[in-house]
Enzyme design. Structure first.
Site, mmCIF file in Angstrom:
data_model
loop_
_atom_site.group_PDB
_atom_site.id
_atom_site.type_symbol
_atom_site.label_atom_id
_atom_site.label_comp_id
_atom_site.label_asym_id
_atom_site.label_seq_id
_atom_site.Cartn_x
_atom_site.Cartn_y
_atom_site.Cartn_z
ATOM 1 N N GLY A 1 0.561 -1.145 0.234
ATOM 2 C CA GLY A 1 -0.052 0.022 -0.031
ATOM 3 C C GLY A 1 0.707 1.177 0.014
ATOM 4 O O GLY A 1 0.191 2.508 0.193
ATOM 5 N N ASP B 1 -5.664 -6.256 -4.275
ATOM 6 C CA ASP B 1 -4.590 -7.276 -4.094
ATOM 7 C C ASP B 1 -5.392 -8.810 -4.001
ATOM 8 O O ASP B 1 -6.396 -8.783 -3.617
ATOM 9 C CB ASP B 1 -3.880 -7.175 -2.798
ATOM 10 C CG ASP B 1 -2.458 -7.850 -2.981
ATOM 11 O OD1 ASP B 1 -1.434 -7.276 -3.715
ATOM 12 O OD2 ASP B 1 -2.322 -9.113 -2.744
ATOM 13 N N ASP C 1 -8.438 -10.621 -8.075
ATOM 14 C CA ASP C 1 -7.493 -10.892 -8.979
ATOM 15 C C ASP C 1 -7.706 -9.914 -10.297
ATOM 16 O O ASP C 1 -8.610 -9.911 -10.860
ATOM 17 C CB ASP C 1 -7.834 -12.325 -9.482
ATOM 18 C CG ASP C 1 -6.739 -12.896 -10.424
ATOM 19 O OD1 ASP C 1 -6.067 -12.046 -10.960
ATOM 20 O OD2 ASP C 1 -6.707 -14.081 -10.629
ATOM 21 N N CYS D 1 10.294 -4.352 -9.337
ATOM 22 C CA CYS D 1 11.873 -4.549 -8.736
ATOM 23 C C CYS D 1 12.499 -5.522 -9.075
ATOM 24 O O CYS D 1 13.215 -6.181 -8.278
ATOM 25 C CB CYS D 1 11.717 -4.288 -7.247
ATOM 26 S SG CYS D 1 10.637 -5.874 -6.386
#
Length: 254
Positions: free
Chosen positions: A76, A95, A123, A195
């Site tokens: 979040g 999520d 989803d 990431c």
């Protein structure tokens, strides 16, 4: 609280910090401290987040009052950052894992923005089950990935990742891109971010999406977001004192 005002609070607490020209909303601590030592942390005056993650809000750059989808929102931090910047945003945070929802809500609540967001377990690849039919102006897709970009802080990632994990992640990322793109209005923007430092998840993933999606156009980001990598930008772990991260800003043609 403004950055200057908060820096004064840090100075008074004996915590040295400096501003980073790449991060408009941030102060970088000269040395790590427990979050409990940060003035006003519990009251939501400040959050702790890597600079690369913070830059996702800059890269997305939604218009004032935009309708925004955060498709993979846990924990979040990016949703809170977007809402702190623009309280008028209409933001839906999704999520797929119900166990992660309390963390999203806790972070939004601490930041004082929970009431401005919708938070749902859903989803993102199955919009027929949750989408209300109204298009989004902007979509943040911080996709599940290998997390190889955070290796400087979590070196055990290199021990736990297997080749078959990457194939499954690349497939999941492609499904997410294909599922949320139709929810975006013409002229709207989608930020694909990971990431990760692996080309299959990043430049390769976006190049393949552009090749199969006629109304998707790359919207270039500048060098503040890292090195040029296909249609996006890649930062490697430790560069600019931040985690490894990839960003690609895509616009839907009118």
């Amino acid at each position: 609280i403004s950055r200057d005002a908060y820096q004064a609070r840090l100075d008074a607490a004996g915590i040295a910090s400096h501003a980073d020209p790449r991060l408009d909303d941030a102060l970088r601590l000269e040395a790590p401290v427990p979050v409990t030592a940060l003035p006003g942390f519990d009251e939501g005056l400040v959050a702790v987040q890597d600079g690369s993650a913070q830059q996702a809000c800059d890269a997305l750059g939604p218009e004032a009052g935009a309708r925004v989808l955060d498709a993979c929102a846990a924990p979040g931090g990016k949703a809170a950052h977007l809402l702190e910047r623009d309280p008028a945003l209409e933001l839906l945070a999704l999520d797929v894992d119900p166990r992660r929802l309390p963390r999203i809500e806790d972070n939004l609540r601490r930041a004082g923005v929970l009431e401005r967001a919708q938070v749902r377990v859903a989803d993102a690849t199955l919009p027929a089950l949750w989408w209300d039919g109204f298009s989004f102006d902007a979509v943040l897709l911080d996709a599940p990935c290998s997390a190889t970009g955070v290796v400087r802080r979590q070196p055990d990632i290199l021990l736990h990742r297997r080749e078959e994990d990457l194939a499954a992640l690349v497939q999941a990322q492609a499904r997410l891109l294909d599922a949320v793109w139709p929810l975006l209005r013409p002229g709207g923007v989608l930020l694909y971010a990971t990431c990760s430092i692996l080309p299959e998840e990043n430049a390769g993933q976006v190049d393949a999406f552009l090749a199969r999606t006629a109304d998707a156009v790359a919207s270039p980001l500048d060098e503040a977001f890292g090195h040029a990598a296909g249609a996006g930008r890649q930062r490697l772990p430790g560069e600019d004192g931040m985690d490894g991260f990839f960003y690609a800003r895509l616009q839907k043609s009118d």
